[in-house]
Design an enzyme around this catalytic site. Structure first.
Site, PDB file in Angstrom:
ATOM      1  N   ARG A  59      55.509  27.513 -20.353  1.00 19.46           N
ATOM      2  CA  ARG A  59      55.287  26.266 -20.206  1.00 19.46           C
ATOM      3  C   ARG A  59      56.860  25.378 -20.368  1.00 19.46           C
ATOM      4  NH1 ARG A  59      50.281  24.318 -19.350  1.00 19.46           N
ATOM      5  NH2 ARG A  59      48.607  25.639 -20.075  1.00 19.46           N
ATOM      6  N   ASP A  60      57.832  26.370 -20.131  1.00 20.82           N
ATOM      7  CA  ASP A  60      59.140  25.731 -20.479  1.00 20.82           C
ATOM      8  C   ASP A  60      59.549  24.920 -19.179  1.00 20.82           C
ATOM      9  OD1 ASP A  60      59.664  27.087 -22.818  1.00 20.82           O
ATOM     10  OD2 ASP A  60      60.044  28.957 -21.766  1.00 20.82           O
ATOM     11  N   GLY A 111      52.165  19.607 -14.814  1.00 16.81           N
ATOM     12  CA  GLY A 111      53.362  19.669 -15.570  1.00 16.81           C
ATOM     13  C   GLY A 111      54.539  20.074 -14.552  1.00 16.81           C
ATOM     14  N   ILE A 132      43.233  25.766 -13.025  1.00 12.66           N
ATOM     15  CA  ILE A 132      41.583  25.757 -13.125  1.00 12.66           C
ATOM     16  C   ILE A 132      40.917  24.487 -13.408  1.00 12.66           C
ATOM     17  CG2 ILE A 132      41.695  28.208 -14.193  1.00 12.66           C
ATOM     18  CD1 ILE A 132      41.278  26.763 -16.921  1.00 12.66           C
ATOM     19  N   ASP A 133      41.969  23.477 -13.800  1.00 15.39           N
ATOM     20  CA  ASP A 133      41.468  21.865 -14.045  1.00 15.39           C
ATOM     21  C   ASP A 133      40.967  21.163 -12.934  1.00 15.39           C
ATOM     22  OD1 ASP A 133      42.003  23.016 -16.469  1.00 15.39           O
ATOM     23  OD2 ASP A 133      43.965  21.635 -16.576  1.00 15.39           O
ATOM     24  N   HIS A 137      41.551  20.256 -19.984  1.00 17.23           N
ATOM     25  CA  HIS A 137      42.435  19.119 -20.437  1.00 17.23           C
ATOM     26  C   HIS A 137      41.550  17.775 -20.614  1.00 17.23           C
ATOM     27  CE1 HIS A 137      46.249  20.683 -21.567  1.00 17.23           C
ATOM     28  NE2 HIS A 137      46.663  21.000 -20.318  1.00 17.23           N
ATOM     29  N   ARG A 182      40.557  31.771 -17.527  1.00 15.34           N
ATOM     30  CA  ARG A 182      41.692  31.965 -16.542  1.00 15.34           C
ATOM     31  C   ARG A 182      42.156  33.245 -16.309  1.00 15.34           C
ATOM     32  NH1 ARG A 182      45.657  28.176 -19.809  1.00 15.34           N
ATOM     33  NH2 ARG A 182      46.953  29.993 -20.030  1.00 15.34           N
TER      34      ARG A 182
HETATM   35  O1  F6P Z   1      45.999  23.693 -17.611  1.00 13.41           O
HETATM   36  C1  F6P Z   1      45.220  24.552 -17.670  1.00 13.41           C
HETATM   37  C2  F6P Z   1      44.510  24.908 -18.979  1.00 13.41           C
HETATM   38  O2  F6P Z   1      43.829  26.262 -18.849  1.00 13.41           O
HETATM   39  C3  F6P Z   1      43.652  23.595 -19.460  1.00 13.41           C
HETATM   40  O3  F6P Z   1      42.635  23.761 -19.037  1.00 13.41           O
HETATM   41  C4  F6P Z   1      43.865  24.122 -20.987  1.00 13.41           C
HETATM   42  O4  F6P Z   1      43.571  22.860 -21.911  1.00 13.41           O
HETATM   43  C5  F6P Z   1      45.228  24.479 -21.061  1.00 13.41           C
HETATM   44  O5  F6P Z   1      45.784  25.214 -19.949  1.00 13.41           O
HETATM   45  C6  F6P Z   1      45.426  25.526 -22.284  1.00 13.41           C
HETATM   46  O6  F6P Z   1      46.597  25.966 -22.492  1.00 13.41           O
HETATM   47  P1  F6P Z   1      47.193  27.137 -23.239  1.00 13.41           P
HETATM   48  O7  F6P Z   1      46.724  28.265 -22.655  1.00 13.41           O
HETATM   49  O8  F6P Z   1      48.796  27.089 -23.022  1.00 13.41           O
HETATM   50  O9  F6P Z   1      46.639  27.071 -24.528  1.00 13.41           O
END
Ligand code: F6P
Length: 373
Positions: free
Chosen positions: A77-78, A115, A138-139, A183, A300
């Site tokens: 996520r960087d 993002g 997936i959102d 989210h 996921r």
């Molecule tokens: O954006 C995809 C997602 O799976 C969201 O549904 C969820 O809120 C988030 O990523 C979780 O992120 P991480 O795996 O960084 O905790």
């Protein structure tokens, strides 16, 4: 016979992973190579670009990955402009741009959700580099596309989970609250909730009224139905919270609340997810045992569905074609039956949540599903 090189592109996968990323990498790389374009794969999202970690993708590397979950390039996520380095957050946009130039790239292909769309656009605007993005999540909440890849696979997993929870809820006459990712967008919860026949579906777009939820559960019990399935998105808020937020102008939703808990060591604060809080309130109000299952990252993982494999291959190869034509600074989205380029500036910074007049909501209501309002 290797074709004469018609330039070089970089490709990276950023943000949370999802089924279908490998299928898109394969589609982009194969189509690009078909047009004689060299393809470099940066590892671990934008971090790999900043750290200049890339591997050359050839036919051997992108073969046999269509059905594999995750991303073989790795993800993170960087963001280039806010990169954690040795305990500090640094703006490394110029380093990312320098590496792009050093590698003599013509375009950087970024696979990611909201993002990533923003970060890619920022690199284009602030760094002057060319980018092309693909809508992954997936959102299902990326703007300017009818669907994102990964959504169908996650919906299949969440639906199967609801099916399985149904049988155990029936056996034990329980209420089961199933927490689904997404989210601030309720697409996944709504889609899987309808497909799995959940009795109540709560999504972030519709602040829920606990009274309406309790009333539905009580009526079901009175009508002889001794179990209930409640599908809730992780970002739901109650009507009271929505009102308070509107008054206070707060933007973020509480994904969890702090509650006090008694243990042998004394009273302490713990975090409680919205699903757990709801289950606790339901049990208190109905007197029926209410359990929580949070599907988490299971949603996921694993291979993409056939629908996603096809979608990913179509999106990836369309991107390859557009790259060969020098068509940059776009996202390749889906409109109707077509994969089409859309200007990235129309995508970055926007989020596609469930509109309150969406047909899926009417569908749910017509099969007597409570939406919490
Ligand atoms: O954006 C995809 C997602 O799976 C969201 O549904 C969820 O809120 C988030 O990523 C979780 O992120 P991480 O795996 O960084 O905790």
């Amino acid at each position: 016979m290797p074709k004469k090189s018609r330039g070089t592109i970089g490709i990276l996968t950023a943000g949370g992973d999802c089924p279908g990323l490998n299928a898109v990498i394969r589609g982009v790389a194969k189509a690009a190579m078909h047009y004689g374009i060299r393809v470099l794969g940066f590892q671990d999202g934008f971090r790999g670009l900043v750290e200049n970690r890339a591997i050359e993708l050839d036919n051997r590397l992108v073969s046999g990955i269509l059905t594999q979950g995750g991303t073989f390039l790795g993800s993170s996520r960087d963001k280039p402009h806010k990169m954690p380095v040795g305990g500090r957050i640094m703006d490394l946009t110029s380093v990312a741009v320098r590496n792009y130039r050093r590698r003599k790239l013509d375009c950087l292909v970024c696979l990611g959700g909201n993002g990533t769309q923003k970060n890619a656009f920022r690199l284009h605007e602030r760094g002057g580099i060319d980018v092309l993005t693909l809508p992954k999540t997936i959102d299902n909440d990326v703007a300017e596309t009818d669907i994102t890849f990964g959504f169908d696979s996650a919906m299949a997993i969440a639906t199967e989970a609801i099916d399985r929870l149904h049988t155990t809820a029936t056996s034990h006459h329980r209420i089961i609250v199933c927490e689904i990712m997404g989210h601030d967008a309720g697409w996944l919860c709504l889609g899987a909730g309808i497909a799995g026949g959940a009795d109540i579906i709560l999504i972030p777009e519709i602040p829920y009224d606990l009274e309406a939820v309790v009333r539905t559960l009580t009526l079901r019990r009175k009508s002889g139905k001794r179990f209930s399935l409640v599908a809730v998105a992780e970002g739901i808020i109650s009507k009271e919270e929505a009102d308070a937020r509107a008054r206070g102008g707060k933007k973020r939703k509480p994904a969890a609340t702090a509650v006090t808990q008694q243990s042998p060591e004394g009273v302490h604060l713990v975090h409680e997810s919205v699903a757990s809080r709801l289950a606790r309130q339901i049990q208190q109000r109905t007197g029926v045992e209410a359990r929580v299952t949070s599907l988490g990252h299971v949603q996921r993982g694993g291979p993409p569905t056939p629908f996603d494999r096809l979608l990913c291959t179509r999106l990836g190869t369309k991107a390859g074609e557009l790259l060969a034509q020098g068509h940059y600074n776009i996202m390749v989205g889906v409109k109707g039956t077509e994969c089409v380029p859309v200007p990235l500036e129309n995508v970055a910074g926007l989020k596609r949540t469930v509109p309150l007049d969406h047909p899926w909501l009417k569908t749910a209501r017509l099969v007597e599903t409570c939406l919490g309002d």
